[in-house]
Structures are given as C-alpha cells and as structure tokens.
Design a protein around this motif. Structure first.
Motif, PDB file in Angstrom:
ATOM      1  N   GLN A  30      37.966  49.088  50.185  1.00  0.00           N
ATOM      2  CA  GLN A  30      39.399  49.391  50.214  1.00  0.00           C
ATOM      3  C   GLN A  30      40.200  48.309  49.506  1.00  0.00           C
ATOM      4  OE1 GLN A  30      40.075  49.862  54.414  1.00  0.00           O
ATOM      5  NE2 GLN A  30      39.266  51.956  54.455  1.00  0.00           N
ATOM      6  N   ILE A  31      39.803  47.060  49.712  1.00  0.00           N
ATOM      7  CA  ILE A  31      40.479  45.939  49.043  1.00  0.00           C
ATOM      8  C   ILE A  31      40.352  46.094  47.531  1.00  0.00           C
ATOM      9  CG2 ILE A  31      40.244  43.452  48.602  1.00  0.00           C
ATOM     10  CD1 ILE A  31      39.603  43.193  51.670  1.00  0.00           C
ATOM     11  N   GLN A  32      39.156  46.400  47.072  1.00  0.00           N
ATOM     12  CA  GLN A  32      38.925  46.607  45.645  1.00  0.00           C
ATOM     13  C   GLN A  32      39.736  47.796  45.127  1.00  0.00           C
ATOM     14  OE1 GLN A  32      34.892  46.599  43.440  1.00  0.00           O
ATOM     15  NE2 GLN A  32      35.158  48.711  44.146  1.00  0.00           N
ATOM     16  N   ASP A  33      39.683  48.912  45.851  1.00  0.00           N
ATOM     17  CA  ASP A  33      40.371  50.133  45.417  1.00  0.00           C
ATOM     18  C   ASP A  33      41.890  49.978  45.382  1.00  0.00           C
ATOM     19  OD1 ASP A  33      37.879  51.259  45.226  1.00  0.00           O
ATOM     20  OD2 ASP A  33      38.058  52.457  47.068  1.00  0.00           O
ATOM     21  N   ASN A  34      42.412  49.015  46.121  1.00  0.00           N
ATOM     22  CA  ASN A  34      43.854  48.790  46.162  1.00  0.00           C
ATOM     23  C   ASN A  34      44.317  47.654  45.261  1.00  0.00           C
ATOM     24  OD1 ASN A  34      45.326  50.667  48.122  1.00  0.00           O
ATOM     25  ND2 ASN A  34      43.402  50.195  49.156  1.00  0.00           N
ATOM     26  N   GLY A  35      43.452  47.232  44.336  1.00  0.00           N
ATOM     27  CA  GLY A  35      43.886  46.345  43.263  1.00  0.00           C
ATOM     28  C   GLY A  35      43.604  44.862  43.405  1.00  0.00           C
ATOM     29  N   ALA A  36      42.904  44.446  44.449  1.00  0.00           N
ATOM     30  CA  ALA A  36      42.573  43.015  44.551  1.00  0.00           C
ATOM     31  C   ALA A  36      41.648  42.632  43.406  1.00  0.00           C
ATOM     32  CB  ALA A  36      41.930  42.709  45.888  1.00  0.00           C
ATOM     33  N   GLN A  37      41.803  41.422  42.917  1.00  0.00           N
ATOM     34  CA  GLN A  37      40.998  40.943  41.794  1.00  0.00           C
ATOM     35  C   GLN A  37      39.755  40.178  42.231  1.00  0.00           C
ATOM     36  OE1 GLN A  37      41.846  41.667  38.436  1.00  0.00           O
ATOM     37  NE2 GLN A  37      43.023  43.110  39.672  1.00  0.00           N
ATOM     38  N   ALA A  38      39.714  39.734  43.491  1.00  0.00           N
ATOM     39  CA  ALA A  38      38.554  39.016  44.029  1.00  0.00           C
ATOM     40  C   ALA A  38      38.640  39.039  45.542  1.00  0.00           C
ATOM     41  CB  ALA A  38      38.508  37.574  43.518  1.00  0.00           C
ATOM     42  N   LEU A  39      37.469  38.831  46.159  1.00  0.00           N
ATOM     43  CA  LEU A  39      37.386  38.833  47.619  1.00  0.00           C
ATOM     44  C   LEU A  39      36.553  37.639  48.072  1.00  0.00           C
ATOM     45  CD1 LEU A  39      37.611  40.129  50.462  1.00  0.00           C
ATOM     46  CD2 LEU A  39      35.584  41.491  49.869  1.00  0.00           C
ATOM     47  N   THR A  40      37.126  36.860  48.980  1.00  0.00           N
ATOM     48  CA  THR A  40      36.386  35.764  49.613  1.00  0.00           C
ATOM     49  C   THR A  40      36.028  36.213  51.022  1.00  0.00           C
ATOM     50  OG1 THR A  40      37.564  34.088  48.339  1.00  0.00           O
ATOM     51  CG2 THR A  40      36.461  33.352  50.350  1.00  0.00           C
ATOM     52  N   ILE A  41      34.741  36.032  51.368  1.00  0.00           N
ATOM     53  CA  ILE A  41      34.273  36.453  52.692  1.00  0.00           C
ATOM     54  C   ILE A  41      33.735  35.260  53.445  1.00  0.00           C
ATOM     55  CG2 ILE A  41      32.706  37.944  53.975  1.00  0.00           C
ATOM     56  CD1 ILE A  41      32.494  39.649  51.397  1.00  0.00           C
ATOM     57  N   HIS A  42      34.346  34.989  54.602  1.00  0.00           N
ATOM     58  CA  HIS A  42      33.782  34.016  55.534  1.00  0.00           C
ATOM     59  C   HIS A  42      32.751  34.770  56.367  1.00  0.00           C
ATOM     60  CE1 HIS A  42      33.748  30.422  58.097  1.00  0.00           C
ATOM     61  NE2 HIS A  42      33.439  31.304  59.036  1.00  0.00           N
ATOM     62  N   GLY A  43      31.538  34.262  56.409  1.00  0.00           N
ATOM     63  CA  GLY A  43      30.420  34.980  57.001  1.00  0.00           C
ATOM     64  C   GLY A  43      30.351  34.987  58.522  1.00  0.00           C
TER      65      GLY A  43
END
Length: 195
Positions: A30-43
């Motif tokens: 959803q983040i990608q589909d809504n235009g974010a350019q990158a995603l940081t994930i804390h595990g």
C-alpha cells in the motif's frame, strides 16, 4: 502526502503492532502503491519496543514483494551485523540507530569493511576522548543545563562494557559541571590505560 508534495516521500515503520498483526507486507504494498519512494522497516513490532531479536526474514520477504527500495533496520551494532542484514534480506540500504550510540565509529567501520580495508580499531582512550568531544559539542549546541543532563546517558553508552563503567556512570550522574565530569573521565582514561 506523495500526491501533494514535490519532494520524495519515504516511510519508516515496524512489522506491525504485535505478533498477531505482522501486516508489514500488505502495508508495504500500500505504501508503494500510494507513491512512497522508499520504505525503512524496523524488524520488530511496536509491542516489542527494543526487546527480542529483530526479524530480518520478514524484511527480506517485503524486499521481494515490492519494487521500491527497502532499508533494513534493527540489531545492527557492528559492521558484521550490517553485512549479515544485507546478505539475509537483499535490502537496498541499512539504517543504524542504537548501534551508533556510544559508537559513532560504526559508519567508518562499515565503510572500511565494504572497501576491503583493515578494521578500524577503537581504543578505550578513543572512547573517552570522543565522549568528551561529544560533551563539548553538546554544551555548544544545548547550553549547560540541558547538555549536562543529556550527556549522562551518552557517557553511559560510550563507556558501556568497559571495566568499572557502572561505578563511573553512577559517579558522573551526580555531577553538574563539565569540569567535574572531565576530571572523572580523564582519571578513568588513565586507569584504563594502566590495565
């Protein structure tokens, strides 16, 4: 947000709220589909806070599921940790947070490892000297009252795991001036050099 600003939008999030809601893969899409350019994930999940081990496997699954860059985060305390996170997840970047507390050299250590250079060796004296430099910079930026109070935790991180670190930390936590703190740190540095 991405539709209404002219700068790139990035997102940092955790795996989910708790072990029953690790919905990061769905959220990432959803983040990608809504235009974010990158995603940081804390595990970790929100409920975990900083307890337990970061789940790098899920970061890797998200990396495989989306096209935007994925930055892995969690449990990176050494250059070796950074390499292992990259190897396990194929992430595009690594975010370092707590691993830099009391260890600002971690970035240079990773850079040297990436370049195949000799490891950067940090001495006890280096730790104390950097701690005092950090203290001076904090005084300049924050002023006396805030810097003295805030630096107590930073000093604890710089000397963590060194001999007598708890005693030194407890003593420094009672002090209210740079001069008193630096006197203790200079004496501590001499003590460490004599071990």
């Amino acid at each position: 947000v991405a539709k209404n600003v002219s700068i790139p939008v990035t997102v940092k999030t955790r795996l989910g709220w708790d072990n029953n809601s690790k919905i990061i893969t769905t959220i990432a899409e959803q983040i990608q589909d809504n235009g974010a350019q990158a995603l940081t994930i804390h595990g970790r999940t929100r409920a975990q806070l900083y307890e337990g081990k970061a789940d790098w496997d899920i970061i890797g699954k998200v990396k495989s599921a989306i096209k935007i860059p994925v930055i892995g985060n969690g449990d990176v305390f050494t250059a070796e940790d950074a390499f292992e996170l990259r190897r396990q997840t194929n992430c595009d970047g690594i975010m370092i947070a707590r691993g830099s507390m009391g260890n600002p050299w971690i970035f240079k250590q990773i850079e040297r490892a990436l370049n195949g250079e000799e490891p950067l060796v940090i001495t006890n004296a280096d730790r104390i000297d950097m701690c005092m430099k950090h203290y001076d910079l904090s005084l300049k930026f924050n002023g006396d009252v805030k810097a003295v109070r805030e630096m107590r935790k930073h000093i604890g991180w710089y000397i963590k795991s060194l001999p007598m670190s708890n005693e030194i930390k407890n003593e420094i936590n009672k002090l209210n001036s740079k001069e008193e703190v630096f006197k203790i740190l200079e004496e501590y540095k001499i003590h460490l050099n004599n071990l």
